[in-house]
Design an enzyme around this catalytic site. Structure first.
Site, short mmCIF file in Angstrom:
data_model
loop_
_atom_site.label_atom_id
_atom_site.label_comp_id
_atom_site.label_asym_id
_atom_site.label_seq_id
_atom_site.Cartn_x
_atom_site.Cartn_y
_atom_site.Cartn_z
N CYS A 97 0.84 -1.19 0.00
CA CYS A 97 0.00 0.00 0.00
C CYS A 97 0.88 1.24 0.00
O CYS A 97 1.79 1.38 0.82
CB CYS A 97 -0.89 -0.01 1.23
SG CYS A 97 -1.73 1.55 1.56
N GLU A 98 0.63 2.17 -0.93
CA GLU A 98 1.48 3.35 -1.03
C GLU A 98 1.22 4.37 0.07
O GLU A 98 1.99 5.30 0.25
CB GLU A 98 1.30 4.01 -2.40
CG GLU A 98 -0.07 4.62 -2.64
CD GLU A 98 -0.19 5.23 -4.02
OE1 GLU A 98 -0.92 6.22 -4.17
OE2 GLU A 98 0.45 4.71 -4.96
N HIS A 99 0.13 4.20 0.81
CA HIS A 99 -0.19 5.18 1.86
C HIS A 99 0.58 4.93 3.15
O HIS A 99 0.97 5.87 3.84
CB HIS A 99 -1.70 5.17 2.14
CG HIS A 99 -2.51 5.53 0.94
ND1 HIS A 99 -3.73 4.94 0.65
CD2 HIS A 99 -2.28 6.40 -0.08
CE1 HIS A 99 -4.22 5.44 -0.47
NE2 HIS A 99 -3.35 6.32 -0.93
N HIS A 100 0.76 3.64 3.49
CA HIS A 100 1.46 3.31 4.74
C HIS A 100 2.66 2.40 4.52
O HIS A 100 3.35 2.03 5.46
CB HIS A 100 0.50 2.63 5.72
CG HIS A 100 -0.68 3.48 6.09
ND1 HIS A 100 -1.91 3.35 5.48
CD2 HIS A 100 -0.82 4.48 7.00
CE1 HIS A 100 -2.75 4.22 5.99
NE2 HIS A 100 -2.12 4.91 6.91
N CYS A 168 -2.83 -2.43 6.44
CA CYS A 168 -3.05 -1.10 7.03
C CYS A 168 -4.42 -1.03 7.71
O CYS A 168 -4.65 -0.15 8.55
CB CYS A 168 -2.90 0.00 5.98
SG CYS A 168 -4.00 -0.17 4.57
#
Length: 209
Positions: A97-100, A168
């Site tokens: 996941c690119e967010h976390h 996440c």
């Protein structure tokens, strides 16, 4: 930087993993700093090689940036007069996941209806890997796989469904352990209800292999 998992004396199959030395050294430097910022002693025995291991792991997990998915399909394209559904289902997906920068894992189900051209079955799974081994969101991953197959093979239609569990959501934040995210995207013939329903029914059937 490279190493063989089977040693130098092996006369059979040898697996070689290669890492860019400059990239590896820079990642090691920064991951050591991360350990120290987290309050750890980066010089203690258990952590001495951790920056190197993580540097290699991150390069492995994001190797898709260096793979061209369209070239993967083109490497095994064949002319064939077959115009029925071709499905490769239950393809394991491991992505970040690119967010976390936490993993999400699951399965992809991919189908296409050839229009005079087919590709090797393993190439479909390799395309999934090429896009998954990057920093991703599941929605974009689904569309990228679909667009790649549609643009390269020019089939009568493409269908992609991905089901995944996101760490996440499981390990932090809302902490829901059993939540599964499903995304889908379709082109051409799969935009017809009957064809799409046939695809959904076939991927829902459990294989006994």
């Amino acid at each position: 930087m490279e190493f063989s998992t089977n040693g130098d004396t092996n006369k059979g199959f040898t697996k070689i993993e290669k890492y860019n030395q400059d990239t590896t050294e820079q990642l090691m430097f920064h991951y050591k700093k991360v350990l120290e910022l987290l309050g750890e002693d980066a010089e203690r025995e258990g952590l001495l090689k951790t920056p190197l291991r993580v540097a290699k792991a991150m390069q492995f997990l994001t190797q898709g940036y260096h793979n061209n998915p369209e070239d993967i399909l083109r490497s095994a394209m064949f002319q064939e007069d077959y115009r029925q559904m071709v499905i490769v289902k239950d393809i394991e997906v491991y992505s970040m996941c690119e967010h976390h920068m936490l993993p999400f894992v699951g399965r992809a189900h991919v189908a296409y209806i050839p229009n005079g051209t087919i590709t090797g079955l393993s190439k479909i799974a390799r395309v999934v890997d090429a896009f998954a081994r990057r920093l991703q969101v599941q929605e974009r991953l689904t569309t990228q796989i679909k667009d790649c197959i549609q643009n390269t093979l020019n089939p009568l239609g493409v269908a992609v469904v991905i089901e995944a569990q996101h760490m996440c959501m499981s390990m932090r934040g809302v902490q829901k352990q059993n939540a599964i995210t499903t995304t889908s995207d379709f082109t051409g013939a799969f935009e017809k209800v009957a064809t799409r329903e046939e695809f959904i029914r076939l991927i829902a059937n459990k294989s006994n292999y």
